[in-house]
Design a protein around this motif. Sequence first.
Motif, PDB file in Angstrom:
ATOM      1  N   SER A   1      24.639   8.307  38.318  1.00  0.00           N
ATOM      2  CA  SER A   1      24.851   9.699  38.716  1.00  0.00           C
ATOM      3  C   SER A   1      24.570  10.616  37.533  1.00  0.00           C
ATOM      4  O   SER A   1      24.892  10.297  36.399  1.00  0.00           O
ATOM      5  CB  SER A   1      26.272   9.911  39.239  1.00  0.00           C
ATOM      6  OG  SER A   1      27.207   9.561  38.242  1.00  0.00           O
TER       7      SER A   1
ATOM      8  N   LEU B 283      24.594  14.858  36.375  1.00  0.00           N
ATOM      9  CA  LEU B 283      25.019  16.231  36.661  1.00  0.00           C
ATOM     10  C   LEU B 283      24.070  17.182  35.954  1.00  0.00           C
ATOM     11  O   LEU B 283      23.888  17.092  34.739  1.00  0.00           O
ATOM     12  CB  LEU B 283      26.453  16.475  36.176  1.00  0.00           C
ATOM     13  CG  LEU B 283      26.978  17.908  36.281  1.00  0.00           C
ATOM     14  CD1 LEU B 283      27.020  18.372  37.736  1.00  0.00           C
ATOM     15  CD2 LEU B 283      28.357  18.016  35.636  1.00  0.00           C
TER      16      LEU B 283
ATOM     17  N   LYS C 175      23.803  15.532  41.009  1.00  0.00           N
ATOM     18  CA  LYS C 175      24.755  16.584  41.342  1.00  0.00           C
ATOM     19  C   LYS C 175      24.290  17.843  40.623  1.00  0.00           C
ATOM     20  O   LYS C 175      23.957  17.790  39.442  1.00  0.00           O
ATOM     21  CB  LYS C 175      26.154  16.187  40.892  1.00  0.00           C
ATOM     22  CG  LYS C 175      26.665  14.936  41.597  1.00  0.00           C
ATOM     23  CD  LYS C 175      27.905  14.386  40.932  1.00  0.00           C
ATOM     24  CE  LYS C 175      29.140  15.045  41.477  1.00  0.00           C
ATOM     25  NZ  LYS C 175      30.376  14.459  40.929  1.00  0.00           N
TER      26      LYS C 175
ATOM     27  N   MET D  81      25.227  21.874  39.630  1.00  0.00           N
ATOM     28  CA  MET D  81      26.383  22.760  39.469  1.00  0.00           C
ATOM     29  C   MET D  81      25.912  24.072  38.860  1.00  0.00           C
ATOM     30  O   MET D  81      25.072  24.079  37.963  1.00  0.00           O
ATOM     31  CB  MET D  81      27.414  22.089  38.568  1.00  0.00           C
ATOM     32  CG  MET D  81      28.682  22.869  38.373  1.00  0.00           C
ATOM     33  SD  MET D  81      29.876  21.896  37.404  1.00  0.00           S
ATOM     34  CE  MET D  81      31.325  22.914  37.630  1.00  0.00           C
TER      35      MET D  81
ATOM     36  N   ALA E 130      19.113  22.690  45.876  1.00  0.00           N
ATOM     37  CA  ALA E 130      19.362  21.265  46.140  1.00  0.00           C
ATOM     38  C   ALA E 130      18.418  20.731  47.208  1.00  0.00           C
ATOM     39  O   ALA E 130      17.867  19.628  47.068  1.00  0.00           O
ATOM     40  CB  ALA E 130      20.819  21.056  46.558  1.00  0.00           C
TER      41      ALA E 130
ATOM     42  N   LYS F 224      23.590  16.484  45.593  1.00  0.00           N
ATOM     43  CA  LYS F 224      24.869  17.037  46.041  1.00  0.00           C
ATOM     44  C   LYS F 224      25.182  18.288  45.231  1.00  0.00           C
ATOM     45  O   LYS F 224      25.047  18.286  44.007  1.00  0.00           O
ATOM     46  CB  LYS F 224      25.970  16.001  45.839  1.00  0.00           C
ATOM     47  CG  LYS F 224      27.342  16.492  46.217  1.00  0.00           C
ATOM     48  CD  LYS F 224      28.418  15.478  45.886  1.00  0.00           C
ATOM     49  CE  LYS F 224      29.767  16.107  46.136  1.00  0.00           C
ATOM     50  NZ  LYS F 224      30.830  15.404  45.448  1.00  0.00           N
ATOM     51  N   CYS F 225      25.591  19.360  45.912  1.00  0.00           N
ATOM     52  CA  CYS F 225      26.036  20.574  45.222  1.00  0.00           C
ATOM     53  C   CYS F 225      27.511  20.434  44.882  1.00  0.00           C
ATOM     54  O   CYS F 225      28.315  20.032  45.724  1.00  0.00           O
ATOM     55  CB  CYS F 225      25.852  21.804  46.106  1.00  0.00           C
ATOM     56  SG  CYS F 225      24.166  22.311  46.310  1.00  0.00           S
ATOM     57  N   VAL F 226      27.869  20.794  43.666  1.00  0.00           N
ATOM     58  CA  VAL F 226      29.267  20.788  43.251  1.00  0.00           C
ATOM     59  C   VAL F 226      29.925  22.031  43.829  1.00  0.00           C
ATOM     60  O   VAL F 226      29.389  23.143  43.732  1.00  0.00           O
ATOM     61  CB  VAL F 226      29.387  20.761  41.714  1.00  0.00           C
ATOM     62  CG1 VAL F 226      30.827  20.888  41.269  1.00  0.00           C
ATOM     63  CG2 VAL F 226      28.757  19.487  41.165  1.00  0.00           C
TER      64      VAL F 226
ATOM     65  N   GLU G 262      33.831  18.063  35.837  1.00  0.00           N
ATOM     66  CA  GLU G 262      32.838  17.424  36.708  1.00  0.00           C
ATOM     67  C   GLU G 262      32.052  16.356  35.952  1.00  0.00           C
ATOM     68  O   GLU G 262      31.674  15.335  36.518  1.00  0.00           O
ATOM     69  CB  GLU G 262      31.894  18.480  37.286  1.00  0.00           C
ATOM     70  CG  GLU G 262      31.053  17.996  38.419  1.00  0.00           C
ATOM     71  CD  GLU G 262      31.843  17.557  39.647  1.00  0.00           C
ATOM     72  OE1 GLU G 262      31.431  16.552  40.272  1.00  0.00           O
ATOM     73  OE2 GLU G 262      32.847  18.201  39.978  1.00  0.00           O
TER      74      GLU G 262
ATOM     75  N   VAL H 110      30.213  11.409  35.874  1.00  0.00           N
ATOM     76  CA  VAL H 110      28.776  11.107  35.874  1.00  0.00           C
ATOM     77  C   VAL H 110      28.396  10.321  34.619  1.00  0.00           C
ATOM     78  O   VAL H 110      29.156  10.252  33.652  1.00  0.00           O
ATOM     79  CB  VAL H 110      27.918  12.389  35.981  1.00  0.00           C
ATOM     80  CG1 VAL H 110      28.178  13.113  37.298  1.00  0.00           C
ATOM     81  CG2 VAL H 110      28.149  13.320  34.804  1.00  0.00           C
TER      82      VAL H 110
END
Length: 168
Positions: free
Chosen positions: A5, A7, A35, A37, A59, A71-73, A86, A90
């Motif tokens: 993962s 971010l 992800k 953010m 996204a 994925k959107c945070v 967050e 990750v």
Amino acid sequence: MGLHSILAVTDLSPRGNRAVLRAATLAAQHRALLKVMHAPADFVASPSTGIEREMKQLAEAVRARFGILVKCVADTTGCLRAVAEEARWVDLLVIGEQQRRSSAKAFFCRHPIERLQRLVPCPVLLARLEVFHRYRRILVAVDFTPESKKLVRLAWSLDTGAQVEVFH
């Protein structure tokens, strides 16, 4: 070391979106979850209007272009602590280069990226340039701690064709 993962933090500017594109490239190579953010350039929380919609559009565009899970945070405050929280979940944090400000506050409080590096447990990748190709060279700063060994392994896994240089 595999990436599961990633971010990517952006302020939705072209400079900030470099981080998203670099993270998406890595996520596609490693078949990792991406992800995304939102955070303002200085990581100071501010009221957000329409940020959720813009983040969802970004996204979706990344998902369509790279064929990866994005994925959107949910937290769109963008404060430094929210990003650090967050990043606990990750394997890699990717952020865009921010304009440095010469001010007394910046001198005494450190640049936001430097503060963020001290708060997050995962490696931080600073995306400075446009993404045109894979990495050719990777420079890894080490201090001979066990974490340094992990950073070198991560650097090798980022791009198997890249020349990895270790700097102490």
